[in-house]
Design a protein around this motif. Structure first.
Motif, PDB file in Angstrom:
ATOM      1  N   UNK A  78     -17.423  77.784  12.028  1.00  0.00           N
ATOM      2  CA  UNK A  78     -17.311  79.243  11.902  1.00  0.00           C
ATOM      3  C   UNK A  78     -18.220  79.730  10.779  1.00  0.00           C
ATOM      4  N   UNK A  79     -18.255  78.995   9.668  1.00  0.00           N
ATOM      5  CA  UNK A  79     -19.135  79.368   8.559  1.00  0.00           C
ATOM      6  C   UNK A  79     -20.588  79.295   8.998  1.00  0.00           C
ATOM      7  N   UNK A  80     -20.896  78.398   9.937  1.00  0.00           N
ATOM      8  CA  UNK A  80     -22.282  78.234  10.399  1.00  0.00           C
ATOM      9  C   UNK A  80     -22.705  79.379  11.299  1.00  0.00           C
ATOM     10  N   UNK A  81     -21.812  79.787  12.225  1.00  0.00           N
ATOM     11  CA  UNK A  81     -22.230  80.824  13.174  1.00  0.00           C
ATOM     12  C   UNK A  81     -21.995  82.234  12.645  1.00  0.00           C
ATOM     13  N   UNK A  82     -21.130  82.411  11.644  1.00  0.00           N
ATOM     14  CA  UNK A  82     -20.846  83.766  11.125  1.00  0.00           C
ATOM     15  C   UNK A  82     -20.741  83.769   9.600  1.00  0.00           C
ATOM     16  N   UNK A  83     -21.817  83.343   8.889  1.00  0.00           N
ATOM     17  CA  UNK A  83     -21.727  83.230   7.419  1.00  0.00           C
ATOM     18  C   UNK A  83     -21.404  84.557   6.738  1.00  0.00           C
ATOM     19  N   UNK A  84     -21.928  85.654   7.282  1.00  0.00           N
ATOM     20  CA  UNK A  84     -21.694  86.963   6.631  1.00  0.00           C
ATOM     21  C   UNK A  84     -20.219  87.346   6.696  1.00  0.00           C
ATOM     22  N   UNK A  85     -19.561  87.018   7.822  1.00  0.00           N
ATOM     23  CA  UNK A  85     -18.127  87.339   7.963  1.00  0.00           C
ATOM     24  C   UNK A  85     -17.298  86.549   6.953  1.00  0.00           C
ATOM     25  N   UNK A  86     -17.749  85.348   6.632  1.00  0.00           N
ATOM     26  CA  UNK A  86     -17.027  84.481   5.683  1.00  0.00           C
ATOM     27  C   UNK A  86     -17.310  84.919   4.248  1.00  0.00           C
ATOM     28  N   UNK A  87     -18.558  85.215   3.963  1.00  0.00           N
ATOM     29  CA  UNK A  87     -18.976  85.486   2.576  1.00  0.00           C
ATOM     30  C   UNK A  87     -18.226  86.665   1.961  1.00  0.00           C
ATOM     31  N   UNK A  88     -17.768  87.613   2.800  1.00  0.00           N
ATOM     32  CA  UNK A  88     -17.088  88.807   2.260  1.00  0.00           C
ATOM     33  C   UNK A  88     -15.586  88.589   2.065  1.00  0.00           C
ATOM     34  N   UNK A  89     -15.073  87.420   2.455  1.00  0.00           N
ATOM     35  CA  UNK A  89     -13.636  87.170   2.305  1.00  0.00           C
ATOM     36  C   UNK A  89     -13.302  86.948   0.829  1.00  0.00           C
ATOM     37  N   UNK A  90     -12.097  87.347   0.380  1.00  0.00           N
ATOM     38  CA  UNK A  90     -11.762  87.250  -1.046  1.00  0.00           C
ATOM     39  C   UNK A  90     -11.778  85.810  -1.551  1.00  0.00           C
ATOM     40  N   UNK A  91     -12.390  85.581  -2.715  1.00  0.00           N
ATOM     41  CA  UNK A  91     -12.370  84.273  -3.364  1.00  0.00           C
ATOM     42  C   UNK A  91     -13.479  83.341  -2.948  1.00  0.00           C
ATOM     43  N   UNK A  92     -14.260  83.747  -1.926  1.00  0.00           N
ATOM     44  CA  UNK A  92     -15.311  82.837  -1.451  1.00  0.00           C
ATOM     45  C   UNK A  92     -16.470  82.822  -2.432  1.00  0.00           C
ATOM     46  N   UNK A  93     -16.756  81.649  -2.998  1.00  0.00           N
ATOM     47  CA  UNK A  93     -17.863  81.546  -3.962  1.00  0.00           C
ATOM     48  C   UNK A  93     -19.128  81.024  -3.280  1.00  0.00           C
ATOM     49  N   UNK A  94     -18.971  80.230  -2.205  1.00  0.00           N
ATOM     50  CA  UNK A  94     -20.175  79.798  -1.474  1.00  0.00           C
ATOM     51  C   UNK A  94     -19.846  79.423  -0.033  1.00  0.00           C
ATOM     52  N   UNK A  95     -20.858  79.603   0.819  1.00  0.00           N
ATOM     53  CA  UNK A  95     -20.756  79.269   2.236  1.00  0.00           C
ATOM     54  C   UNK A  95     -21.802  78.192   2.512  1.00  0.00           C
ATOM     55  N   UNK A  96     -21.366  77.033   3.032  1.00  0.00           N
ATOM     56  CA  UNK A  96     -22.278  75.902   3.264  1.00  0.00           C
ATOM     57  C   UNK A  96     -22.339  75.650   4.767  1.00  0.00           C
ATOM     58  N   UNK A  97     -23.513  75.794   5.379  1.00  0.00           N
ATOM     59  CA  UNK A  97     -23.576  75.646   6.842  1.00  0.00           C
ATOM     60  C   UNK A  97     -23.511  74.170   7.244  1.00  0.00           C
TER      61      UNK A  97
END
Ligand code: SF4
Length: 432
Positions: A78-97
């Motif tokens: 999910x982080x790979x196909x929709x990184x922007x949707x994940x990045x805005x979630x509270x507490x997320x410091x990094x998204x790794x595909x």
């Protein structure tokens, strides 16, 4: 640092999170069960269905509520196909595909990860995230097929295999710290070695593991039916290879299989299952099917259902078709209403239950090897030990001893609450 690890979805995700646990420990970090005490919180997400993506978002929010000060690192499909949707979630410091996931621990800690061939006991290494008897081993990633419903091939990229020596070393390491069974996993396990031109790569890998390690049990996870040649079943001359084949069918109707771009047909699948049952006595054959694929008429479903009944699977995962962004099926016409999908799924689930019960009850009165995996409780009479036969029958026994990590012959006597009551053969248990 304290690290909390969570994963959703498939065995491959589990294998990856177990590997991360070992890598974090190797660097001296502590794996904690309670998110509230963690500095880092790592989530390995899933996107195979809309529900899986929703659960992934919910889990991130839940962890943020549990530990508002923690740094949440999100990876997975999910982080790979929709990184922007994940990045805005509270507490997320990094998204790794997914393409950088193998370096996640290094990325988070800033320190390189050691390979697994150092002396494990010296490091007082522990097994995976939850210290299991059975370890999931990632040997392959990505896929070169194009099944029209599948988002995994979108999220994980082209097929690629881990070096055979690397896998054998990891299994030696895990056996040295007590693992009794390894489960080989991948997105498209059957294509292991294809990326370096070895069409029989998986056979080579299994032979190498059985020859170069003393691991008592080796299990294969999901295998696409078109990857298996009749010679493949020669591997089961080796009793350490578990007699369980999970062969995703997806539909039992040729017309639907064609729209799915599945490289199999009723006739090919039937021949494969017949060959497997002839070559591997007492083999458990399980499968995955999708109901409500775009264009699946009542007639197509009836054909699929009849074929599934004929195959007499000992277990079936039934999925209601889920429209996934970026897949060819999402653009197809003839999407099936949810209510119809639910009805069809219920019919196949009833079939599945009967098939599983029929398979398991065939072994009442017989003695099979059981790997005891955990103690699920205690009674006045003893510990409630739970484990699995090599052909994946869940068994339990009440015994004065905790039998975790032991493989013993056990006589299966009757079915109780979906599992088999078993009597372990005492003299097989030494030392405890
Ligand atoms: S074989 Fe098909 S279903 Fe399996 S991962 Fe590849 S594209 Fe997806």
């Amino acid at each position: 640092m304290k690290v909390h690890l969570r994963t959703l979805g498939c065995r491959l995700n589990q294998a990856e999170i177990d590997r991360m646990a070992r890598q974090f420990r190797q660097q001296g970090h502590e794996i904690v069960d309670d998110p509230a005490s963690a500095d880092w919180l790592v989530v390995n997400t899933c996107a195979v269905t809309g529900d899986a993506a929703r659960s992934s978002r919910q889990l991130v929010r839940e962890l943020n509520r549990a530990q508002p000060g923690g740094q949440i690192v999100v990876t997975g499909c999910y982080a790979h196909i929709a990184p922007a949707e994940i990045a805005v979630l509270p507490g997320v410091s990094s998204v790794v595909d997914n393409l950088h996931k193998d370096k996640l621990v290094e990325t988070v800690t800033g320190h390189p990860v050691e390979p697994f061939d150092r002396e494990p006991l010296e490091r007082d290494d522990k097994r995976g995230a939850a210290g299991r008897t059975r370890a999931f081993i990632k040997v392959q990633d990505g896929c070169d097929n194009a099944c029209t419903f599948c988002v995994t091939t979108v999220a994980r990229g082209a097929g690629r295999s881990r070096a055979l020596a690397d896998v054998v070393n990891e299994i030696r390491h895990l056996h040295a710290i007590g693992c009794q069974e390894a489960v080989l996993t991948g997105v498209h396990l059957g294509s292991y070695g294809h990326d370096w031109g070895d069409r029989g790569g998986l056979v080579s890998l299994v032979r190498a593991i059985l020859a170069d390690t003393d691991l008592p049990r080796l299990r294969l996870s999901s295998l696409e039916p078109w990857d298996l040649s009749p010679e493949f079943f020669d591997l089961w001359e080796q009793p350490r290879l578990c007699r369980h084949l999970h062969l995703p069918l997806q539909s039992g109707c040729d017309a639907t299989l064609k729209r799915m771009l599945r490289r199999t047909t009723q006739a090919q699948f039937r021949a494969l299952v017949r060959a497997a049952r002839e070559r591997i006595p007492d083999v458990r054959i399980t499968s995955d099917v999708i109901v409500g694929f775009p264009g699946e008429t009542e007639d197509e479903f009836a054909i699929s259902r009849a074929f599934i009944e004929e195959m007499d699977f000992a277990g079936l995962h039934v999925f209601r078709y889920s429209k996934r962004p970026g897949t060819a099926a999402a653009r197809m016409r003839g999407h099936v209403p949810e209510a119809v999908k639910k009805t069809r799924a219920a019919q196949l689930l009833a079939l599945a239950d009967r098939g599983e019960r029929r398979f398991n009850e065939r072994f009442i009165g017989r003695t099979l090897p059981v790997l005891w995996e955990q103690v699920a409780g205690a009674t006045e009479a003893g510990f409630v030990n739970v484990g699995y036969t090599d052909n994946y029958i869940r068994a339990f026994c009440i015994h004065p001893r905790a039998l975790t990590d032991h493989i013993t012959p056990a006589r299966l006597s009757r079915r109780e609450d979906g599992q088999m009551l078993a009597a372990p053969v005492l003299e097989a248990i030494e030392g405890r």
